[in-house]
Structures are given as structure tokens and as C-alpha cells.
Design an enzyme around this catalytic site. Structure first.
Site, PDB file in Angstrom:
ATOM      1  N   SER A 146       0.854  -1.196   0.000  1.00  0.00           N
ATOM      2  CA  SER A 146       0.000   0.000   0.000  1.00  0.00           C
ATOM      3  C   SER A 146       0.882   1.235   0.000  1.00  0.00           C
ATOM      4  O   SER A 146       1.984   1.221   0.572  1.00  0.00           O
ATOM      5  CB  SER A 146      -0.877   0.026   1.251  1.00  0.00           C
ATOM      6  OG  SER A 146      -1.535   1.280   1.362  1.00  0.00           O
ATOM      7  N   TYR A 160      -1.492  -0.427  10.243  1.00  0.00           N
ATOM      8  CA  TYR A 160      -1.704  -0.915   8.875  1.00  0.00           C
ATOM      9  C   TYR A 160      -0.539  -0.498   7.974  1.00  0.00           C
ATOM     10  O   TYR A 160       0.014  -1.318   7.221  1.00  0.00           O
ATOM     11  CB  TYR A 160      -3.027  -0.348   8.332  1.00  0.00           C
ATOM     12  CG  TYR A 160      -3.261  -0.596   6.864  1.00  0.00           C
ATOM     13  CD1 TYR A 160      -3.693  -1.834   6.404  1.00  0.00           C
ATOM     14  CD2 TYR A 160      -3.064   0.424   5.917  1.00  0.00           C
ATOM     15  CE1 TYR A 160      -3.912  -2.059   5.049  1.00  0.00           C
ATOM     16  CE2 TYR A 160      -3.280   0.215   4.571  1.00  0.00           C
ATOM     17  CZ  TYR A 160      -3.705  -1.034   4.139  1.00  0.00           C
ATOM     18  OH  TYR A 160      -3.917  -1.251   2.796  1.00  0.00           O
TER      19      TYR A 160
HETATM   20  P1  NAP Z   1     -11.781  -5.431   0.299  1.00  0.00           P
HETATM   21  O1  NAP Z   1     -12.614  -4.793  -0.762  1.00  0.00           O
HETATM   22  O2  NAP Z   1     -12.097  -5.196   1.747  1.00  0.00           O
HETATM   23  O3  NAP Z   1     -11.714  -7.017   0.012  1.00  0.00           O
HETATM   24  C1  NAP Z   1     -10.989  -7.807   0.892  1.00  0.00           C
HETATM   25  C2  NAP Z   1     -10.915  -9.220   0.380  1.00  0.00           C
HETATM   26  O4  NAP Z   1     -10.017  -9.935   1.262  1.00  0.00           O
HETATM   27  C3  NAP Z   1     -12.229  -9.944   0.428  1.00  0.00           C
HETATM   28  O5  NAP Z   1     -12.253 -10.879  -0.631  1.00  0.00           O
HETATM   29  C4  NAP Z   1     -12.183 -10.652   1.778  1.00  0.00           C
HETATM   30  O6  NAP Z   1     -12.927 -11.843   1.824  1.00  0.00           O
HETATM   31  C5  NAP Z   1     -10.716 -11.006   1.870  1.00  0.00           C
HETATM   32  N1  NAP Z   1     -10.210 -11.167   3.219  1.00  0.00           N
HETATM   33  C6  NAP Z   1     -10.274 -10.317   4.264  1.00  0.00           C
HETATM   34  N2  NAP Z   1      -9.672 -10.849   5.352  1.00  0.00           N
HETATM   35  C7  NAP Z   1      -9.227 -12.072   4.974  1.00  0.00           C
HETATM   36  C8  NAP Z   1      -8.550 -13.117   5.628  1.00  0.00           C
HETATM   37  N3  NAP Z   1      -8.201 -13.008   6.919  1.00  0.00           N
HETATM   38  N4  NAP Z   1      -8.261 -14.245   4.938  1.00  0.00           N
HETATM   39  C9  NAP Z   1      -8.611 -14.377   3.633  1.00  0.00           C
HETATM   40  N5  NAP Z   1      -9.259 -13.411   2.955  1.00  0.00           N
HETATM   41  C10 NAP Z   1      -9.561 -12.280   3.620  1.00  0.00           C
HETATM   42  O7  NAP Z   1     -10.231  -4.992   0.146  1.00  0.00           O
HETATM   43  P2  NAP Z   1      -9.448  -4.311  -1.085  1.00  0.00           P
HETATM   44  O8  NAP Z   1      -9.606  -2.848  -0.987  1.00  0.00           O
HETATM   45  O9  NAP Z   1      -9.745  -5.017  -2.348  1.00  0.00           O
HETATM   46  O10 NAP Z   1      -7.936  -4.610  -0.610  1.00  0.00           O
HETATM   47  C11 NAP Z   1      -7.192  -5.691  -1.119  1.00  0.00           C
HETATM   48  C12 NAP Z   1      -5.734  -5.479  -0.746  1.00  0.00           C
HETATM   49  O11 NAP Z   1      -5.290  -4.228  -1.255  1.00  0.00           O
HETATM   50  C13 NAP Z   1      -5.466  -5.420   0.769  1.00  0.00           C
HETATM   51  O12 NAP Z   1      -4.251  -6.057   1.065  1.00  0.00           O
HETATM   52  C14 NAP Z   1      -5.358  -3.938   1.034  1.00  0.00           C
HETATM   53  O13 NAP Z   1      -4.568  -3.657   2.177  1.00  0.00           O
HETATM   54  C15 NAP Z   1      -4.699  -3.467  -0.235  1.00  0.00           C
HETATM   55  N6  NAP Z   1      -4.881  -2.040  -0.512  1.00  0.00           N
HETATM   56  C16 NAP Z   1      -6.120  -1.535  -0.715  1.00  0.00           C
HETATM   57  C17 NAP Z   1      -6.254  -0.167  -0.963  1.00  0.00           C
HETATM   58  C18 NAP Z   1      -7.587   0.485  -1.183  1.00  0.00           C
HETATM   59  O14 NAP Z   1      -7.663   1.729  -1.161  1.00  0.00           O
HETATM   60  N7  NAP Z   1      -8.658  -0.246  -1.422  1.00  0.00           N
HETATM   61  C19 NAP Z   1      -5.122   0.642  -0.998  1.00  0.00           C
HETATM   62  C20 NAP Z   1      -3.880   0.067  -0.780  1.00  0.00           C
HETATM   63  C21 NAP Z   1      -3.765  -1.272  -0.552  1.00  0.00           C
HETATM   64  P3  NAP Z   1     -14.413 -11.907   2.508  1.00  0.00           P
HETATM   65  O15 NAP Z   1     -15.320 -11.229   1.526  1.00  0.00           O
HETATM   66  O16 NAP Z   1     -14.705 -13.340   2.668  1.00  0.00           O
HETATM   67  O17 NAP Z   1     -14.312 -11.144   3.786  1.00  0.00           O
END
Ligand code: NAP
Length: 251
Positions: A146, A160
Site C-alpha cells: 500500500s 496498517y
Molecule cells: P476489500 O474490498 O475489503 O476485500 C478484501 C478481500 O479480502 C475480500 O475478498 C475478503 O474476503 C478477503 N479477506 C479479508 N480478510 C481475509 C482473511 N483473513 N483471509 C482471507 N481473505 C480475507 O479490500 P481491497 O480494498 O480489495 O484490498 C485488497 C488489498 O489491497 C489489501 O491487502 C489492502 O490492504 C490493499 N490495498 C487496498 C487499498 C484500497 O484503497 N482499497 C489501498 C492500498 C492497498 P471476505 O469477503 O470473505 O471477507
């Protein structure tokens, strides 16, 4: 279907950035293992969508914060597809806004267990299967870091941000450790991406609030991150390892 088709496991593949990676990966010809933790309906719906588009996928439950779940998840991929070519360590969590002087041990342990230890253990399982040193055919790993790892997220979630800084260093070290074993390891640092993660941290309006502070005056999309992931997984990135690519709209 063809046993020669490459296999991609995406942790947290059921929603958000992970789901976009699964869709693009399937379109690029990978068989996809869609990992999810809780929301089975979302995972099953994504698998159905991929299959309807002519791709191959299956949903595999497992909390990356639990070692036994991780081991079982990789064994399920072995059983169903018989090979593993690519891993995207995407599953990750935020928490509600807090200062460091307000953080509990339970919060810190959950954050590090899921975001850091989970990524290490998934990479361990992947390298055991992919590395030529272990009899594997090679492969590629992309870790989702991130932009927080650079900015530090003060007043919001320094824990985080620090977990993602650990992912950056993990990426560099593992990349060099397995560089002669046919395994490439890279990372992406997404900026603010429009997914449900912000609501999960109690800030459903976060994308809107940050918009004017972003150089492009807009958040990124999950697809914009997924395209970069697919590039790093592909043979076109054959000389790219230990790289950390910002997909953050200039932030
Ligand atoms: P999201 O929309 O909240 O989706 C999270 C996904 O991860 C869901 O499929 C969820 O499954 C799964 N998950 C959560 N906890 C888990 C666990 N303990 N074991 C296995 N699966 C798990 O998140 P996102 O925004 O797509 O983020 C994805 C990645 O990108 C993360 O690592 C996040 O830190 C990183 N990121 C995101 C952003 C942003 O702005 N969105 C920015 C920088 C980095 P369930 O549906 O079953 O809960």
C-alpha cells in the site's frame, strides 16, 4: 480442461482488488483459485461469473490469519488443479481510525497476523511448490502492499501502514532469496482505490474525502491495480523481480 493451463491463487480474491485480479487472470487464461474468508456468496458469484465467461475457477475458503487454513487452501489447489504457477498475496485488512496510543494488543496482533504473517505463510507454501530448488517449475508472486507504507497513515492506522512496510521489505528479501530458483516476487503499492475496505474500517466516505488531495483528483479502480498485477505475473515481466510498483495516481 487443459492441465497445461497455468494456475493462479488469489488470497482475498472474492471482492475488491482481488476479484478484479481473478477476472483479468481468468481472461488471460489462468485457472483461478478464489480464496475468501467469510463472504461465501461473493466468492461463489465470482466463480459463476468467470465460468459464464468461459474461464475456470473455484472458491476456496480460508482465513490467512490461520496457518492450518493456509495449508488446507494450498492442498485444495493441489487436489483440484495439480499445479501452482502464480500467487497474489492480496488478502488484507484495515481497522477503525485510532492513534498509536489508543491501540490494543489484540488489534496489533490481528493486523500483523493477517497482513504480514499470512503473506509470509502463503509465500512459504507457494515457494515450496514453485521453486526449482524444491522440484517446482518456477512461478511468480505479487504482494499487495500500500502507498500507506510510504505515508505512514498518521491518526488513521499507523499499524496498517507498518504492516505494508513489512510487505515491501518481505518482497525485496524473498525476491533475492529465490532469484535463481525460477520464482519472481514483486509488489504493488495501490493508492486510494474505490473498494469496500474503507467502509470495513468505519470510513465509507474515505474515497470521497481524499479525492481533492489526490494528484489526479480521483481514486483508482480495482481494475487499474489488477492490470499492473497481471503484468508482474506475466512472462513479459521476466526480468522484473524485487520491484515495488506504485499504482497510486501520483500520490
Ligand atoms: P476489500 O474490498 O475489503 O476485500 C478484501 C478481500 O479480502 C475480500 O475478498 C475478503 O474476503 C478477503 N479477506 C479479508 N480478510 C481475509 C482473511 N483473513 N483471509 C482471507 N481473505 C480475507 O479490500 P481491497 O480494498 O480489495 O484490498 C485488497 C488489498 O489491497 C489489501 O491487502 C489492502 O490492504 C490493499 N490495498 C487496498 C487499498 C484500497 O484503497 N482499497 C489501498 C492500498 C492497498 P471476505 O469477503 O470473505 O471477507
Amino acid at each position: 480442461m487443459s492441465a497445461a493451463k497455468k494456475v493462479l491463487l488469489v488470497t482475498g480474491g472474492s471482492r475488491g482488488i482481488g476479484a478484479a485480479v481473478c477476472r483479468l487472470g481468468a481472461a488471460a487464461g489462468y485457472r483461478i483459485a478464489v480464496n475468501y474468508a467469510a463472504n461465501e456468496a461473493a466468492a461463489k458469484a465470482l466463480v459463476a461469473e468467470i465460468e459464464a465467461a468461459g474461464g475456470e475457477a473455484f472458491a476456496v475458503n480460508g482465513d490467512v490469519g490461520v496457518e492450518a487454513d493456509i495449508v488446507a487452501m494450498f492442498e485444495a489447489v493441489d487436489r483440484d488443479y495439480g499445479r501452482l504457477d502464480a500467487l497474489v498475496n492480496n488478502a488484507g485488512v484495515v481497522d477503525v481510525k485510532a492513534r498509536v496510543d489508543e491501540m490494543s494488543l489484540a488489534r496489533l496482533e490481528r493486523m500483523m497476523r493477517i497482513n504480514v504473517v499470512g503473506s509470509f505463510l502463503c509465500a512459504r507454501e507457494a515457494v515450496r511448490r514453485m521453486s526449482s530448488k524444491n522440484g517446482g517449475q518456477g512461478g511468480a508472486i505479487v504482494n499487495i502492499s500500500s502507498a500507506a507504507s510510504i505515508h505512514g497513515s498518521p491518526g488513521e492506522y499507523v499499524d496498517y501502514a507498518a504492516s505494508k512496510a513489512a510487505i515491501d521489505t518481505f518482497t525485496l528479501g524473498l525476491a533475492r532469496e529465490v532469484a535463481t530458483e525460477g520464482v519472481r516476487v514483486n509488489a504493488i503499492r495501490p493508492g486510494i482505490i474505490d473498494t469496500e475496505i474503507h467502509a470495513s474500517g468505519g470510513q465509507p466516505d474515505r474515497v470521497e474525502r481524499f479525492r481533492d488531495m489526490l494528484p489526479m483528483k480521483r481514486a483508482g479502480t480495482a481494475d487499474e491495480v489488477a492490470h499492473a498485477v497481471l503484468y508482474l505475473l506475466s512472462d513479459e515481466a521476466s526480468y522484473t523481480t524485487g520491484a515495488i510498483l506504485n499504482v497510486s495516481g501520483g500520490r
